[in-house]
Scaffold this motif. Structure first.
Motif, PDB file in Angstrom:
ATOM      1  N   VAL A  29      -4.312 -13.068   7.532  1.00  0.00           N
ATOM      2  CA  VAL A  29      -5.363 -13.635   6.671  1.00  0.00           C
ATOM      3  C   VAL A  29      -6.528 -12.652   6.661  1.00  0.00           C
ATOM      4  CG1 VAL A  29      -6.759 -15.694   6.180  1.00  0.00           C
ATOM      5  CG2 VAL A  29      -4.622 -15.935   7.458  1.00  0.00           C
ATOM      6  N   PRO A  30      -6.420 -11.584   5.858  1.00  0.00           N
ATOM      7  CA  PRO A  30      -7.474 -10.559   5.870  1.00  0.00           C
ATOM      8  C   PRO A  30      -8.784 -11.090   5.300  1.00  0.00           C
ATOM      9  CG  PRO A  30      -5.580  -9.897   4.512  1.00  0.00           C
ATOM     10  CD  PRO A  30      -5.376 -11.315   4.889  1.00  0.00           C
ATOM     11  N   ASP A  31      -9.856 -10.401   5.653  1.00  0.00           N
ATOM     12  CA  ASP A  31     -11.186 -10.823   5.214  1.00  0.00           C
ATOM     13  C   ASP A  31     -11.400 -10.659   3.718  1.00  0.00           C
ATOM     14  OD1 ASP A  31     -12.322 -11.954   7.319  1.00  0.00           O
ATOM     15  OD2 ASP A  31     -13.345 -10.145   8.088  1.00  0.00           O
ATOM     16  N   THR A  63      -0.096 -27.451   1.346  1.00  0.00           N
ATOM     17  CA  THR A  63      -1.524 -27.658   1.642  1.00  0.00           C
ATOM     18  C   THR A  63      -2.400 -26.713   0.812  1.00  0.00           C
ATOM     19  OG1 THR A  63      -1.362 -26.131   3.500  1.00  0.00           O
ATOM     20  CG2 THR A  63      -1.114 -28.477   4.002  1.00  0.00           C
ATOM     21  N   ARG A  64      -1.774 -25.956  -0.082  1.00  0.00           N
ATOM     22  CA  ARG A  64      -2.491 -25.082  -1.008  1.00  0.00           C
ATOM     23  C   ARG A  64      -3.461 -24.142  -0.290  1.00  0.00           C
ATOM     24  NH1 ARG A  64      -2.082 -27.540  -6.385  1.00  0.00           N
ATOM     25  NH2 ARG A  64      -0.444 -29.064  -6.065  1.00  0.00           N
ATOM     26  N   GLN A  65      -2.937 -23.419   0.709  1.00  0.00           N
ATOM     27  CA  GLN A  65      -3.763 -22.434   1.422  1.00  0.00           C
ATOM     28  C   GLN A  65      -4.175 -21.338   0.448  1.00  0.00           C
ATOM     29  OE1 GLN A  65      -4.890 -22.691   4.629  1.00  0.00           O
ATOM     30  NE2 GLN A  65      -3.996 -24.719   4.357  1.00  0.00           N
ATOM     31  N   PRO A  66      -5.485 -21.135   0.296  1.00  0.00           N
ATOM     32  CA  PRO A  66      -5.925 -20.180  -0.732  1.00  0.00           C
ATOM     33  C   PRO A  66      -5.812 -18.712  -0.305  1.00  0.00           C
ATOM     34  CG  PRO A  66      -7.811 -21.218   0.316  1.00  0.00           C
ATOM     35  CD  PRO A  66      -6.598 -21.813   0.958  1.00  0.00           C
ATOM     36  N   HIS A  67      -5.747 -18.463   0.998  1.00  0.00           N
ATOM     37  CA  HIS A  67      -5.762 -17.064   1.448  1.00  0.00           C
ATOM     38  C   HIS A  67      -4.598 -16.767   2.383  1.00  0.00           C
ATOM     39  CE1 HIS A  67      -9.774 -17.138  -0.138  1.00  0.00           C
ATOM     40  NE2 HIS A  67     -10.117 -18.104   0.694  1.00  0.00           N
ATOM     41  N   GLY A  68      -4.282 -15.490   2.482  1.00  0.00           N
ATOM     42  CA  GLY A  68      -3.362 -15.008   3.510  1.00  0.00           C
ATOM     43  C   GLY A  68      -1.889 -15.107   3.167  1.00  0.00           C
ATOM     44  N   PRO A  75      -0.739 -15.702  -1.678  1.00  0.00           N
ATOM     45  CA  PRO A  75      -1.303 -16.832  -2.435  1.00  0.00           C
ATOM     46  C   PRO A  75      -0.723 -16.931  -3.851  1.00  0.00           C
ATOM     47  CG  PRO A  75      -3.039 -15.706  -1.245  1.00  0.00           C
ATOM     48  CD  PRO A  75      -1.799 -14.889  -1.043  1.00  0.00           C
ATOM     49  N   ALA A  76      -0.556 -15.791  -4.533  1.00  0.00           N
ATOM     50  CA  ALA A  76      -0.035 -15.825  -5.914  1.00  0.00           C
ATOM     51  C   ALA A  76       1.408 -16.330  -5.920  1.00  0.00           C
ATOM     52  CB  ALA A  76      -0.107 -14.435  -6.533  1.00  0.00           C
ATOM     53  N   GLU A  77       2.195 -15.905  -4.943  1.00  0.00           N
ATOM     54  CA  GLU A  77       3.599 -16.359  -4.872  1.00  0.00           C
ATOM     55  C   GLU A  77       3.669 -17.847  -4.553  1.00  0.00           C
ATOM     56  OE1 GLU A  77       5.393 -12.070  -3.366  1.00  0.00           O
ATOM     57  OE2 GLU A  77       4.828 -13.598  -1.903  1.00  0.00           O
ATOM     58  N   ARG A  78       2.744 -18.313  -3.732  1.00  0.00           N
ATOM     59  CA  ARG A  78       2.742 -19.751  -3.401  1.00  0.00           C
ATOM     60  C   ARG A  78       2.349 -20.578  -4.619  1.00  0.00           C
ATOM     61  NH1 ARG A  78       0.366 -17.889   1.378  1.00  0.00           N
ATOM     62  NH2 ARG A  78      -1.712 -18.600   0.770  1.00  0.00           N
ATOM     63  N   ARG A  79       1.380 -20.074  -5.369  1.00  0.00           N
ATOM     64  CA  ARG A  79       0.961 -20.821  -6.572  1.00  0.00           C
ATOM     65  C   ARG A  79       2.127 -20.951  -7.553  1.00  0.00           C
ATOM     66  NH1 ARG A  79      -3.950 -18.349  -5.753  1.00  0.00           N
ATOM     67  NH2 ARG A  79      -3.458 -16.593  -7.090  1.00  0.00           N
ATOM     68  N   ALA A  80       2.959 -19.916  -7.607  1.00  0.00           N
ATOM     69  CA  ALA A  80       4.080 -19.922  -8.557  1.00  0.00           C
ATOM     70  C   ALA A  80       5.106 -20.999  -8.211  1.00  0.00           C
ATOM     71  CB  ALA A  80       4.735 -18.550  -8.584  1.00  0.00           C
ATOM     72  N   VAL A  81       5.258 -21.326  -6.912  1.00  0.00           N
ATOM     73  CA  VAL A  81       6.263 -22.338  -6.546  1.00  0.00           C
ATOM     74  C   VAL A  81       5.617 -23.688  -6.221  1.00  0.00           C
ATOM     75  CG1 VAL A  81       7.947 -20.684  -5.669  1.00  0.00           C
ATOM     76  CG2 VAL A  81       6.259 -21.628  -4.093  1.00  0.00           C
ATOM     77  N   GLN A  82       4.300 -23.746  -6.399  1.00  0.00           N
ATOM     78  CA  GLN A  82       3.566 -24.950  -6.035  1.00  0.00           C
ATOM     79  C   GLN A  82       3.985 -26.154  -6.873  1.00  0.00           C
ATOM     80  OE1 GLN A  82      -0.637 -24.192  -6.255  1.00  0.00           O
ATOM     81  NE2 GLN A  82      -0.682 -24.446  -4.062  1.00  0.00           N
TER      82      GLN A  82
END
Ligand code: SF4
Ligand SMILES: [Zn+2]
Ligand SMILES: [Zn+2]
Length: 172
Positions: A29-31, A63-68, A75-82
């Motif tokens: 989870v980079p800054d 849980t729609r983690q926005p970062h990391g 995050p972009a890949e998670r949004r695609a399968v959300q």
């Protein structure tokens, strides 16, 4: 991992279990909101060797983690399968497409249906005073039918031509 971000399934692991990302919080989870690809690839490589990768990806997606990077997904890949959020119309349709039951989505859907019927009933009363549609909506909503809608309904059925009962028909 940064402690506040530790998901429940990681907390449940035995104390001496270390996932590959252990101690690499800044990498996972980079800054920065747009980390360089090398950092993302390194994080992905750690996840690829993790025995709980699927649970991790599911958790971060639901849980729609926005970062990391979680479970090897950015995050972009998670949004695609959300999946759409429960309680929304999209959530209800997504369950239906998968033939799943969800109390939250069903209750929200029923409430939207009732809301729509209440609005249509108000419109019927406002525009027509009473109507056949209003009468049906009152029944569907479990409301007592109103005098005006009942009167329209009675008038409607009284005006319909009635076929004579078979025993009253005169023989041809
Ligand atoms: S899948 Fe990746 S982020 Fe999740 S616990 Fe394993 S190594 Fe860490
Ligand atoms: Zn749902
Ligand atoms: Zn009415």
């Amino acid at each position: 991992m940064i402690d506040a971000l530790v998901p429940p399934y990681l907390r449940r692991l035995p104390d001496d279990t270390r996932t590959p990302c252990y101690g690499h919080g800044e990498l996972m989870v980079p800054d920065t909101p747009h980390p360089p690809a090398t950092l993302t690839d390194a994080a992905r490589a750690l996840c690829a060797a993790c025995p709980i990768q699927q649970a991790c990806a599911d958790w971060a997606t639901s849980t729609r983690q926005p970062h990391g990077v979680w479970g090897g997904l950015t995050p972009a890949e998670r949004r695609a399968v959300q999946r759409p959020e429960c309680g929304t119309d999209a959530g209800w349709r997504s369950h239906r497409a998968r033939n799943e039951g969800c109390t939250t989505c069903r209750e929200a859907h029923d409430e939207r249906l009732r809301e729509g019927r209440r609005a249509r009933l108000e419109q019927e009363h406002r525009e027509h005073g009473g109507s056949l549609a209003g009468y049906r909506l009152e029944l569907l909503l479990g409301l007592p039918t109103c005098v005006r809608c009942r009167a329209v309904r009675q008038e409607h059925y009284a005006s319909l031509p009635r076929a004579p009962k078979w025993y009253r028909r005169t023989a041809a």
